[in-house]
Design a protein around this motif. Structure first.
Motif, PDB file in Angstrom:
ATOM      1  N   MET A 291       0.815  -1.220   0.000  1.00 44.20           N
ATOM      2  CA  MET A 291       0.000   0.000   0.000  1.00 44.20           C
ATOM      3  C   MET A 291       0.849   1.270   0.000  1.00 44.20           C
ATOM      4  SD  MET A 291      -2.737  -1.534  -0.386  1.00 44.20           S
ATOM      5  CE  MET A 291      -3.829  -0.117  -0.531  1.00 44.20           C
ATOM      6  N   ASN A 292       2.126   1.164   0.378  1.00 46.34           N
ATOM      7  CA  ASN A 292       2.995   2.336   0.395  1.00 46.34           C
ATOM      8  C   ASN A 292       4.055   2.302  -0.706  1.00 46.34           C
ATOM      9  OD1 ASN A 292       2.304   3.969   3.000  1.00 46.34           O
ATOM     10  ND2 ASN A 292       2.320   1.830   3.656  1.00 46.34           N
ATOM     11  N   GLY A 293       3.940   1.316  -1.598  1.00 44.31           N
ATOM     12  CA  GLY A 293       4.908   1.189  -2.683  1.00 44.31           C
ATOM     13  C   GLY A 293       4.563   2.061  -3.876  1.00 44.31           C
ATOM     14  N   ASP A 294       5.418   2.006  -4.872  1.00 40.63           N
ATOM     15  CA  ASP A 294       5.253   2.782  -6.104  1.00 40.63           C
ATOM     16  C   ASP A 294       4.287   2.059  -7.030  1.00 40.63           C
ATOM     17  OD1 ASP A 294       5.435   4.222  -8.430  1.00 40.63           O
ATOM     18  OD2 ASP A 294       7.625   4.238  -8.515  1.00 40.63           O
ATOM     19  N   SER A 295       3.092   2.614  -7.195  1.00 35.67           N
ATOM     20  CA  SER A 295       2.049   1.943  -7.984  1.00 35.67           C
ATOM     21  C   SER A 295       2.380   1.868  -9.472  1.00 35.67           C
ATOM     22  CB  SER A 295       0.701   2.643  -7.791  1.00 35.67           C
ATOM     23  OG  SER A 295       0.775   3.989  -8.221  1.00 35.67           O
ATOM     24  N   ARG A 296       3.446   2.553  -9.905  1.00 33.81           N
ATOM     25  CA  ARG A 296       3.856   2.464 -11.309  1.00 33.81           C
ATOM     26  C   ARG A 296       4.518   1.120 -11.609  1.00 33.81           C
ATOM     27  NH1 ARG A 296       7.253   7.940 -11.566  1.00 33.81           N
ATOM     28  NH2 ARG A 296       7.895   7.014  -9.558  1.00 33.81           N
ATOM     29  N   LYS A 297       4.960   0.451 -10.555  1.00 36.64           N
ATOM     30  CA  LYS A 297       5.549  -0.877 -10.724  1.00 36.64           C
ATOM     31  C   LYS A 297       4.426  -1.907 -10.747  1.00 36.64           C
ATOM     32  CE  LYS A 297       9.881   0.366  -8.426  1.00 36.64           C
ATOM     33  NZ  LYS A 297      10.794   0.079  -7.303  1.00 36.64           N
ATOM     34  N   GLN A 298       4.462  -2.809 -11.720  1.00 40.47           N
ATOM     35  CA  GLN A 298       3.360  -3.745 -11.941  1.00 40.47           C
ATOM     36  C   GLN A 298       3.059  -4.599 -10.715  1.00 40.47           C
ATOM     37  OE1 GLN A 298       3.949  -6.721 -15.001  1.00 40.47           O
ATOM     38  NE2 GLN A 298       1.762  -6.957 -15.335  1.00 40.47           N
ATOM     39  N   ALA A 299       4.101  -5.117 -10.065  1.00 40.32           N
ATOM     40  CA  ALA A 299       3.887  -5.989  -8.900  1.00 40.32           C
ATOM     41  C   ALA A 299       3.170  -5.240  -7.784  1.00 40.32           C
ATOM     42  CB  ALA A 299       5.223  -6.532  -8.397  1.00 40.32           C
TER      43      ALA A 299
END
Length: 215
Positions: free
Chosen positions: A33-41
């Motif tokens: 939930m705090n990661g970079d949503s541009r990364k597919q995973a």
């Protein structure tokens, strides 16, 4: 985020302990939930948690749900309980994929008056790749959920250790559920209508709805 160690293989059969980190379910959630949503995973993980959160909300307010919402909630429960049923069956001696296919078929035969997975699949007019459980209404799913949970509990409670007895148990539980439906004047599972939309279709629609920008 628990610090743990694990052994890795080196050349010539040697092994060495290295530091590692074991993530709890909550830790995985925080990272996603705090990661970079541009990364597919990360994007996929965020969508997964959003859908699961919504399904939990739906299951807590079941009586006010639409038919499709009920289907999603029960199908999700059935997925989780089937994992437990697989484990109970393995302890009873159901080991190989073929063993489990036979075991699962016995449950269907008990519940569907002798019809196995293949016959149910054909009766619903499904393609080879389509799953039976994804094409059931809420009433039919609920009957299968009861079959799965009661078989799981009976295998564990009676500590069944025979593949043959496990198959017989699944069949008998399915038949008992069928008899209960009959005693209550309900419609037999094989005579219930097949919904127009599959669970997968509903999930895709739900995902698109979640991805819509807020106005």
């Amino acid at each position: 985020f628990a610090n743990v160690g694990k052994m890795i293989s080196l050349a010539k059969g040697a092994v060495r302990k290295v530091n590692d980190v074991q993530l709890s379910r909550y830790a995985c959630y925080l990272i996603a939930m705090n990661g970079d949503s541009r990364k597919q995973a990360i994007s996929l993980a965020q969508t997964y948690f959003a859908i699961k959160t919504r399904q939990q909300e739906l299951s807590e307010d079941f009586e006010h749900l639409t038919e499709n919402q009920k289907r999603l909630a029960i199908r999700s429960d059935l997925t989780e309980h089937n994992k437990s049923l697989v484990e109970a069956a393995q302890h009873a001696g159901v080991k190989t994929p073929m063993d489990y296919a036979i075991f699962q078929n016995k449950g269907y035969q008990g519940l569907y008056g002798g019809l196995g997975a293949k016959e149910i699949h054909e009766r619903k007019g499904l393609k080879k790749s389509q799953k039976i459980l994804d094409h059931m209404g809420s009433t039919e799913l609920a009957a299968n959920l009861f079959r799965a949970t009661q078989t799981d509990e009976k295998l564990r409670r009676e500590n069944i250790k025979s593949k043959k007895l496990a198959n017989q148990t699944h069949y008998k539980v399915g038949a008992k559920v069928r008899q209960t439906i009959k005693d209550l004047g309900g419609t037999m599972p094989e005579d219930l209508p097949t919904p127009e939309k599959s669970i997968k279709q509903i999930e895709r629609e739900q995902k698109k709805q979640l991805e819509k920008p807020d106005k």
